[in-house]
Structures are given as C-alpha cells and as structure tokens.
Design an enzyme around this catalytic site. Sequence first.
Site, PDB file in Angstrom:
ATOM      1  CB  SER A  77      -0.892   0.020   1.240  1.00  0.00           C
ATOM      2  OG  SER A  77      -0.081   0.251   2.381  1.00  0.00           O
ATOM      3  CE  LYS A  78       0.457   8.338  -1.891  1.00  0.00           C
ATOM      4  NZ  LYS A  78      -0.496   9.306  -2.444  1.00  0.00           N
ATOM      5  NE  ARG A  79      -1.732   2.627   6.453  1.00  0.00           N
ATOM      6  CZ  ARG A  79      -1.554   1.712   7.396  1.00  0.00           C
ATOM      7  NH1 ARG A  79      -0.786   1.965   8.427  1.00  0.00           N
ATOM      8  NH2 ARG A  79      -2.152   0.552   7.316  1.00  0.00           N
TER       9      ARG A  79
END
Length: 463
Positions: free
Chosen positions: A241-243
């Site tokens: 994920s981007k996170r």
Amino acid sequence: MIRTRFAPSPTGFLHLGNIRSALFPWAFARHHRGTFILRIEDTDQERSTPEATQAILDAMHWLGLDYDEGPYYQMQRIARYREAADDMLARGLAYRCYTTPAELDVLRASQLERGEKPRYDGRWRPERAQGMTPPEGVAPVLRFRNPDAGTVQWTDAVKGPIEIANAELDDLVIVRADGSPTYNFCVVVDDLDMGITHVIRGDDHVNNTPRQINIMRALGAEPPVYAHLPTVLTPEGEKLSKRHGARGVLQYRDDGYLPEAVVNYLARLGWAHGDAEVFSVEEFVGWFDLAGLTPSPGRFDPGKLEWLNHEHLKRMPAEAVASRLAPFLARAGIDTAGGPPLTRVVDLLRERSPTLVAMAEAAAYFYRPAVVDAAALASQLGDAGRAALRELVTEFVELDWSREAILAALKAAAARHRLKPGQVMMPLRLAVAGTPATPAIDAVLELVGRDATRARVEAALAA
Ligand code: GLU
C-alpha cells in the site's frame, strides 16, 4: 471464446499489486486469442476520481496491456442495472425490504447479544411478508432472495475447491433505498452482459464470490471460472500500500524502468513457468496458464525488480535502448547532437546502469564537459602524473584515435614516468568524466573524442 476483464475501482493510488490484477487476465486472453475487457467500476462516486481513471489508462498503456473492449464505465450503465433489478423483482428473485436502518441496528444488537453473527433475518421475504403493509415513508431497498439450503461451491483456479453454506449468506441488498445499485450486483450484471468466461482478480473478492454465483444461478446463468490472485505483500510482509511505501506504477516509468521488465517482474509475482526468471512479454503470453498461478502471496522485492530491469537493458538491442534513453537525456538537458552515437554509449554503459535514469546520468560526460573535482584530481596526481598527462595531451594530436592505440599510449606514458597504469588512468577519468567510476578509460576516451579529451585534460591541468 475466452473473455476476461480488468475491473478496477478508480478510487486512489495505483500500485504494482493493483496493476498485476490486469496483467493476468490480459495474458490469459492473449494466450487464447480471446477478448480482454476494461471496465471501470466507478459507482463509488465519493471516492472515484478522473485522475485515478487516467492513471489506470496510462499505466495500462505504458505496460502494453491493450484491451479489446471498453473502457466501460459502470456509471454509464446504471439504467441497465435498474432494469436487471426490476426484472429480478418481477420474477420473484428479489424483493422489497422495508426494514429501516434503526430496525437493523436493533436486530444486530440482539443477535450480537445472543452471540450470533449479525445478519438480516429475512423478515420481508415474500413468503413472510404476506399480509404485511409496507410502512409509510420508508423507501425500500431491494434484496436478493438467497437460497436457504445447500452450499455454494466452485473450484477456484488458484485456491482449489471452495464451499460456503447458504446459511452463512444473508439476502444481499442489490438496490439501495436511493435507487443506486450495489457493487456486487453491478459486477454480476456486467460479468453476465459482457460474457466473461474467466474472472481473474484479487483474492480480497473471494468473500463476494458465493453471493455473485448465487445471483448468477438465480438468473439462469452458469458462473464463469474464478481465479483469485493472492495479495502482494511488502518485503516486511505487510499488504502492499502507499502507506507501506508502495510507489505508483507510473513512478517506475519516470524512474527509468522498462515496461518489459515490470511485466516480467509482475508475472513472476504469483505465477511461474518452470524456473524461467528473465523472459519477454511474448514468451510470457505464450507460456501463460492458470495452473502456473501460485496460491501463496508474493512479496514485492524492489532489488529484484531493479535486477530484472538491468537484465532486460543488457539484452535489448542497442538501438532500442537508445530510443528509450533519448527522452531521459532530454529531460536531463543533455544534447546528443554532435556527440558520439548513442548506441555506442549505450553499449559501453549498460553493464553498469540498471535503469534508464542511471544510464542517462552516466551518459552526460560523453556529451558535455564534466565538473571536475580539483581536490580529488590533485590528490591523485603527483608531479610524475602531471608530466605524463601533459605529454599525452600532445601525443593525442597525432594518435590513431582507437581504443587500442589510446591504451598503448597510456601504458607507455605510465611506464616512462615509473607509474602504474592506474596512476595515469584514474586522473584521466577524473579529468575527462568527472568521476572515478567509468567503463574502461580507453573506450571512454575513444567515444568522447580526441578534441574534447584534449580540451578537458588541459583544462583540468590548468585548474
Ligand atoms: N472493482 C474491484 C476492485 O477494484 C474489482 C472487482 C472485480 O474484479 O470483480 O477491487
């Protein structure tokens, strides 16, 4: 005829794990000379954005994932979903449910209190609602009448046989009170209307599958084959994920990755063909089969991707690399006109440049003077070295300008001054290329050219 689809929701960031869900249905369709369809699932109006749609289209274009039909947009098919829902209502496959959100809350609380799984209890099912008057002022939802008994079974092409008891599934809302069709319902209508034969998608949809199959069967259709792809994890085992540091697909384009290498990498992230590691898109399509899909989650390994990119750069014809490299040189403000042929620079640099960005950076000194670190040069250059370089500048005027002759001249100059060859070569690297890390210096000088070499060495000695 095989028909597959990629059905992304344009609701945010597109990372490599997301686009892998396009690669496999695309490859399956291409392998079987079938049809690959792009369907944008944009019914979540709050979260869908035109930018996210554009990123999907751009990423597919960059990777060469061409589609034969679409893009279809679900928001343009709302009338069709309503029609399908009305038809189900008319045929008794769906019913109006007037249970209010407040009533559902009460139901949920009492079920939880009894230790039961919260689920709709079917109170407005046609057989139970007989004689009940719809309450006033409550807009009903439309629910699918799920079968009570038996199980839903399918043989997932990745996960094997799966069986879910119908008792586990409550009556799915297919149209909300405001008239909007729900996600699972749109997918079913679309997969049927579009004649999808194989649904290849992320395994976050496994839980939706029995519901979708039940609706399809109620409509008299046989469900497609399902292949649920395992999630892509970060190197640390988190969901990508981007996170957790995932980069956007197009970032790899801008960072100088080849689409061929990214396709190769993604193909290996969840699929295998023997122990083939480095392969072309054509080979991948030729080999692709559902049996090669692996049920265990893939781990994204940035180092491996870079390695593969380098392998592809090393194997590609120099002309092809040169044409891919040109925009990166332009972006770096490097004008190649009047300099050595780019294909020769490519051949010299590709062993040591894993990306086009790295190669463009390394190519700069072939086309313009390097910034020389005077202190570093001075530390390499004693009196003997200085004298050797001065003589070389003069010798170069008459020298046959070939690698062999240059190398011989460098060695001879070193010997005359009782220096090791490296004591001449290293300062030359710093003076001509501005860096100690270059390919063989004789090859570099040959390409930089006689005049530019002399001018740069003279300038460095004068500094
Ligand atoms: N729109 C869904 C998603 O982006 C995919 C649905 C499907 O493939 O059936 O996760």
